[in-house]
Design a protein around this motif. Structure first.
Motif, PDB file in Angstrom:
ATOM      1  N   PHE A  14       0.819  -1.216   0.000  1.00 19.02           N
ATOM      2  CA  PHE A  14       0.000   0.000   0.000  1.00 19.02           C
ATOM      3  C   PHE A  14       0.855   1.270   0.000  1.00 19.02           C
ATOM      4  O   PHE A  14       0.357   2.358  -0.293  1.00 19.02           O
ATOM      5  N   LEU A  15       2.151   1.163   0.333  1.00 13.26           N
ATOM      6  CA  LEU A  15       3.031   2.333   0.358  1.00 13.26           C
ATOM      7  C   LEU A  15       3.454   2.777  -1.044  1.00 13.26           C
ATOM      8  O   LEU A  15       4.037   3.839  -1.207  1.00 13.26           O
ATOM      9  N   ARG A  16       3.117   1.995  -2.047  1.00 13.83           N
ATOM     10  CA  ARG A  16       3.509   2.279  -3.431  1.00 13.83           C
ATOM     11  C   ARG A  16       2.942   3.602  -3.936  1.00 13.83           C
ATOM     12  O   ARG A  16       3.555   4.292  -4.738  1.00 13.83           O
ATOM     13  N   ASP A  17       1.745   3.951  -3.465  1.00 15.13           N
ATOM     14  CA  ASP A  17       1.040   5.107  -4.014  1.00 15.13           C
ATOM     15  C   ASP A  17       0.393   5.888  -2.867  1.00 15.13           C
ATOM     16  O   ASP A  17      -0.274   5.282  -2.024  1.00 15.13           O
ATOM     17  N   PRO A  18       0.571   7.214  -2.823  1.00 18.32           N
ATOM     18  CA  PRO A  18      -0.072   7.996  -1.763  1.00 18.32           C
ATOM     19  C   PRO A  18      -1.588   7.768  -1.680  1.00 18.32           C
ATOM     20  O   PRO A  18      -2.163   7.895  -0.598  1.00 18.32           O
ATOM     21  N   ALA A  19      -2.225   7.391  -2.778  1.00 25.04           N
ATOM     22  CA  ALA A  19      -3.675   7.147  -2.756  1.00 25.04           C
ATOM     23  C   ALA A  19      -4.034   5.904  -1.942  1.00 25.04           C
ATOM     24  O   ALA A  19      -5.135   5.828  -1.394  1.00 25.04           O
ATOM     25  N   THR A  20      -3.132   4.923  -1.872  1.00 27.04           N
ATOM     26  CA  THR A  20      -3.409   3.701  -1.109  1.00 27.04           C
ATOM     27  C   THR A  20      -2.736   3.682   0.264  1.00 27.04           C
ATOM     28  O   THR A  20      -3.000   2.788   1.066  1.00 27.04           O
ATOM     29  N   GLN A  21      -1.886   4.661   0.543  1.00 26.53           N
ATOM     30  CA  GLN A  21      -1.169   4.672   1.816  1.00 26.53           C
ATOM     31  C   GLN A  21      -2.084   4.717   3.047  1.00 26.53           C
ATOM     32  O   GLN A  21      -1.733   4.116   4.070  1.00 26.53           O
ATOM     33  N   TYR A  87      12.234   0.347  -1.432  1.00 27.13           N
ATOM     34  CA  TYR A  87      13.007   1.352  -2.159  1.00 27.13           C
ATOM     35  C   TYR A  87      12.066   2.423  -2.675  1.00 27.13           C
ATOM     36  O   TYR A  87      10.900   2.163  -2.963  1.00 27.13           O
ATOM     37  N   SER A  88      12.581   3.623  -2.770  1.00 24.99           N
ATOM     38  CA  SER A  88      11.786   4.764  -3.184  1.00 24.99           C
ATOM     39  C   SER A  88      11.783   4.898  -4.697  1.00 24.99           C
ATOM     40  O   SER A  88      12.826   4.770  -5.342  1.00 24.99           O
ATOM     41  N   THR A  89      10.605   5.175  -5.236  1.00 22.50           N
ATOM     42  CA  THR A  89      10.479   5.488  -6.665  1.00 22.50           C
ATOM     43  C   THR A  89      10.088   6.958  -6.841  1.00 22.50           C
ATOM     44  O   THR A  89       9.612   7.346  -7.902  1.00 22.50           O
ATOM     45  N   SER A  90      10.307   7.743  -5.810  1.00 17.42           N
ATOM     46  CA  SER A  90       9.924   9.160  -5.818  1.00 17.42           C
ATOM     47  C   SER A  90      10.936  10.005  -6.578  1.00 17.42           C
ATOM     48  O   SER A  90      12.074   9.595  -6.815  1.00 17.42           O
ATOM     49  N   THR A  91      10.505  11.215  -6.895  1.00 17.18           N
ATOM     50  CA  THR A  91      11.339  12.212  -7.556  1.00 17.18           C
ATOM     51  C   THR A  91      11.244  13.505  -6.754  1.00 17.18           C
ATOM     52  O   THR A  91      10.156  13.878  -6.303  1.00 17.18           O
ATOM     53  N   THR A  92      12.371  14.186  -6.579  1.00 16.51           N
ATOM     54  CA  THR A  92      12.343  15.451  -5.850  1.00 16.51           C
ATOM     55  C   THR A  92      11.674  16.531  -6.692  1.00 16.51           C
ATOM     56  O   THR A  92      11.506  16.381  -7.904  1.00 16.51           O
ATOM     57  N   ASN A  93      11.325  17.624  -6.051  1.00 15.00           N
ATOM     58  CA  ASN A  93      10.737  18.757  -6.775  1.00 15.00           C
ATOM     59  C   ASN A  93      11.675  19.301  -7.834  1.00 15.00           C
ATOM     60  O   ASN A  93      11.230  19.912  -8.806  1.00 15.00           O
ATOM     61  N   GLU A  94      12.975  19.073  -7.661  1.00 16.64           N
ATOM     62  CA  GLU A  94      13.969  19.495  -8.652  1.00 16.64           C
ATOM     63  C   GLU A  94      14.010  18.570  -9.860  1.00 16.64           C
ATOM     64  O   GLU A  94      14.675  18.865 -10.838  1.00 16.64           O
TER      65      GLU A  94
END
Length: 136
Positions: A14-21, A87-94
């Motif tokens: 569920f941590l994969r997507d903020p919608a399911t967190q 592991y994180s699949t996120s991207t920074t604001n930059e």
């Protein structure tokens, strides 16, 4: 009936997507003890789910496009303890990859997480948080 390992794998998924967190956080005790190891702005000992979320996930939401997104790499289960390698699949604001790796050692009481020790890359967190917060 689902076995414990399958249940824990689904839970951390569920941590994969903020919608399911929210489905993940619903299984974390309001009274959780959560320790984030390291020497970075998110490190510390937190008592309570809201204190932890305010200091970490909600803070990261301000520096990561679309918030924190974590994929399950492995789950190890032994009794009331589950070790989640994420592991994180996120991207920074930059626009830079936030390619962090995590190891969460979680103690459960039944189906509820009551204690966590989290390990991660301190340098990556410090750089991403401080640089992206300064840019806002």
């Amino acid at each position: 009936m689902t076995d414990v390992r399958d249940d824990r794998t689904r839970l951390f998924g569920f941590l994969r997507d903020p919608a399911t967190q929210p489905q993940f956080w619903a299984r974390v005790s309001d009274d959780v003890y959560w320790t984030v190891e390291g020497t970075h702005p998110l490190a510390g000992r937190y008592h309570g789910k809201e204190a932890f979320l305010d200091a970490t996930f909600r803070r990261l939401a301000g520096v990561l496009k679309g918030g924190a997104r974590l994929e399950v790499e492995r789950i190890h289960v032994d009794g009331d303890v589950a070790v989640a390698e994420l592991y994180s699949t996120s991207t920074t604001n930059e626009g830079a990859p936030f390619a962090n790796r995590y190891c969460w050692v979680c103690r459960f009481d039944g189906d509820t997480i009551v204690e966590v020790r989290a390990y991660l890359d301190s340098a990556m967190v410090a750089y991403a948080v401080l640089r992206n917060e300064a840019a806002r």
